[in-house]
Design an enzyme around this catalytic site. Structure first.
Site, PDB file in Angstrom:
ATOM      1  CE1 TYR A   1      -3.899  -2.045   5.161  1.00 54.61           C
ATOM      2  CE2 TYR A   1      -2.852  -0.017   4.440  1.00 54.61           C
ATOM      3  CZ  TYR A   1      -3.587  -1.145   4.159  1.00 54.61           C
ATOM      4  OH  TYR A   1      -4.015  -1.368   2.869  1.00 54.61           O
TER       5      TYR A   1
ATOM      6  CB  SER B   1      -0.861   0.019   1.263  1.00 57.08           C
ATOM      7  OG  SER B   1      -1.455   1.276   1.432  1.00 57.08           O
TER       8      SER B   1
HETATM    9  P1  NAP Z   1     -11.589  -5.558   1.021  1.00 56.18           P
HETATM   10  O1  NAP Z   1     -12.543  -5.101  -0.008  1.00 56.18           O
HETATM   11  O2  NAP Z   1     -11.826  -5.223   2.450  1.00 56.18           O
HETATM   12  O3  NAP Z   1     -11.397  -7.143   0.864  1.00 56.18           O
HETATM   13  C1  NAP Z   1     -10.502  -7.809   1.707  1.00 56.18           C
HETATM   14  C2  NAP Z   1     -10.347  -9.240   1.247  1.00 56.18           C
HETATM   15  O4  NAP Z   1      -9.354  -9.859   2.095  1.00 56.18           O
HETATM   16  C3  NAP Z   1     -11.629 -10.046   1.378  1.00 56.18           C
HETATM   17  O5  NAP Z   1     -11.736 -10.896   0.260  1.00 56.18           O
HETATM   18  C4  NAP Z   1     -11.399 -10.880   2.652  1.00 56.18           C
HETATM   19  O6  NAP Z   1     -12.020 -12.149   2.613  1.00 56.18           O
HETATM   20  C5  NAP Z   1      -9.898 -11.065   2.604  1.00 56.18           C
HETATM   21  N1  NAP Z   1      -9.345 -11.371   3.916  1.00 56.18           N
HETATM   22  C6  NAP Z   1      -9.222 -10.558   4.992  1.00 56.18           C
HETATM   23  N2  NAP Z   1      -8.687 -11.227   6.027  1.00 56.18           N
HETATM   24  C7  NAP Z   1      -8.462 -12.498   5.593  1.00 56.18           C
HETATM   25  C8  NAP Z   1      -7.925 -13.663   6.190  1.00 56.18           C
HETATM   26  N3  NAP Z   1      -7.507 -13.665   7.462  1.00 56.18           N
HETATM   27  N4  NAP Z   1      -7.812 -14.782   5.441  1.00 56.18           N
HETATM   28  C9  NAP Z   1      -8.239 -14.808   4.153  1.00 56.18           C
HETATM   29  N5  NAP Z   1      -8.763 -13.727   3.531  1.00 56.18           N
HETATM   30  C10 NAP Z   1      -8.878 -12.591   4.250  1.00 56.18           C
HETATM   31  O7  NAP Z   1     -10.117  -5.018   0.728  1.00 56.18           O
HETATM   32  P2  NAP Z   1      -9.442  -4.526  -0.654  1.00 56.18           P
HETATM   33  O8  NAP Z   1      -9.589  -3.068  -0.725  1.00 56.18           O
HETATM   34  O9  NAP Z   1      -9.875  -5.382  -1.759  1.00 56.18           O
HETATM   35  O10 NAP Z   1      -7.927  -4.800  -0.303  1.00 56.18           O
HETATM   36  C11 NAP Z   1      -7.179  -5.883  -0.861  1.00 56.18           C
HETATM   37  C12 NAP Z   1      -5.717  -5.668  -0.536  1.00 56.18           C
HETATM   38  O11 NAP Z   1      -5.293  -4.425  -1.106  1.00 56.18           O
HETATM   39  C13 NAP Z   1      -5.423  -5.556   0.960  1.00 56.18           C
HETATM   40  O12 NAP Z   1      -4.183  -6.167   1.248  1.00 56.18           O
HETATM   41  C14 NAP Z   1      -5.332  -4.061   1.179  1.00 56.18           C
HETATM   42  O13 NAP Z   1      -4.547  -3.756   2.302  1.00 56.18           O
HETATM   43  C15 NAP Z   1      -4.691  -3.622  -0.109  1.00 56.18           C
HETATM   44  N6  NAP Z   1      -4.902  -2.208  -0.451  1.00 56.18           N
HETATM   45  C16 NAP Z   1      -6.171  -1.721  -0.709  1.00 56.18           C
HETATM   46  C17 NAP Z   1      -6.315  -0.392  -1.027  1.00 56.18           C
HETATM   47  C18 NAP Z   1      -7.652   0.214  -1.348  1.00 56.18           C
HETATM   48  O14 NAP Z   1      -7.711   1.449  -1.507  1.00 56.18           O
HETATM   49  N7  NAP Z   1      -8.715  -0.528  -1.460  1.00 56.18           N
HETATM   50  C19 NAP Z   1      -5.185   0.447  -1.084  1.00 56.18           C
HETATM   51  C20 NAP Z   1      -3.940  -0.085  -0.817  1.00 56.18           C
HETATM   52  C21 NAP Z   1      -3.799  -1.417  -0.506  1.00 56.18           C
HETATM   53  P3  NAP Z   1     -13.387 -12.524   3.404  1.00 56.18           P
HETATM   54  O15 NAP Z   1     -14.330 -11.377   3.224  1.00 56.18           O
HETATM   55  O16 NAP Z   1     -13.817 -13.779   2.725  1.00 56.18           O
HETATM   56  O17 NAP Z   1     -13.024 -12.748   4.843  1.00 56.18           O
END
Ligand code: NAP
Length: 241
Positions: free
Chosen positions: A153, A140
């Protein structure tokens, strides 16, 4: 057959990455933890588009679950291996450090760094044997610049960058690449509560990113064409830093 395993592929970035890698011709393993219905939808979308996908339920924080699930998968797929691993599962537990609880620190660390460790340790072995593999870790912008309320984080995401660089050196002789994608603000559940006007003002390109845009970058890093890129951190953030 070459499979791609995407952690946290039930929702958000992971879902978009799974659907994109399936379009690139990989058989996809859709990992989820809590959101079974959403994970099934990811599989259905892939199959409706003519791709191949299967579910894998496991909590990336739990080493014993990871070992059991990968062992069972390998036993059921003696002719196949996981050629692409995307460590995407992640959580936010924001709080100013002075108020941060042990559980908030531990959950974020264990999901990002524990998840990376448990899964990669299992999966990289077969990549090395096949002298082919792509590992893409989702960090991130917070891990590069820090962000208020995100000591946990930012530390986890910066740690993921260090671990990726070390692993890239370890496995390069076996033609396995390890890279990091560092997104800025992307439209998913994780950012849905943030002030959208603030995002537009903060981002030089004036908008939030789309999950499909991150998925396209991951797909390139996972491709044969990216064979000479390893140990790198690629930002995708609309020009934020
Ligand atoms: P999100 O919409 O909250 O989705 C999170 C995903 O991670 C869900 O599929 C969830 O699965 C899974 N997850 C969480 N804890 C888990 C665990 N213990 N074991 C297995 N799966 C788990 O988040 P996102 O925005 O798509 O983020 C995805 C990645 O991108 C993350 O690493 C986040 O830090 C990174 N990121 C996101 C952003 C952004 O702006 N969105 C920016 C920078 C980085 P379940 O629902 O099935 O539990």
């Amino acid at each position: 057959m070459e499979y791609a395993l995407i952690t946290g592929a039930s929702r958000g970035l992971g879902k978009a990455i799974a659907e994109r890698l399936a379009k690139e011709g990989y058989a996809v393993i859709v990992n989820y933890n809590n959101s079974e219905k959403a994970a099934r939808e990811t599989v259905e979308n892939i199959e409706a588009a003519g791709g191949k996908a299967e579910l894998m339920k496991l909590d990336v924080k739990e080493g014993s679950q990871v070992d059991a699930a990968i062992e069972a998968w390998e036993a059921a797929h003696p002719e196949d291996y996981i050629a692409v691993l995307v460590n995407n599962a992640g959580v936010r537990e924001d709080s100013l450090l002075v108020f941060m609880q042990d559980e908030q620190w531990d959950k974020v660390m264990e999901t990002t760094l524990g998840g990376f460790f448990y899964l990669t340790r299992r999966v990289v072995k077969n990549m090395m044997t096949h002298r082919n593999g792509r590992i893409v870790n989702i960090s991130s912008v917070s891990g590069l610049t820090g962000m208020q309320g995100q000591c946990n984080y930012a530390a986890a995401k910066a740690g993921l960058i260090g671990a990726s660089k070390a692993l890239a050196l370890e496995v390069a002789p076996r033609k396995v690449t390890v890279n990091v994608v560092a997104p800025g603000f992307i439209a998913t559940d994780m950012t849905s509560e943030l002030d959208q006007d603030m995002i537009k003002k903060t981002v030089p390109l004036g908008r939030i990113g789309k999950p499909e845009e991150v998925a396209a970058l991951v797909a390139f890093l996972a491709s044969k064409e990216a064979a000479y890129i390893t140990g790198q951190v690629i930002s995708i953030n609309g020009g934020v830093c």
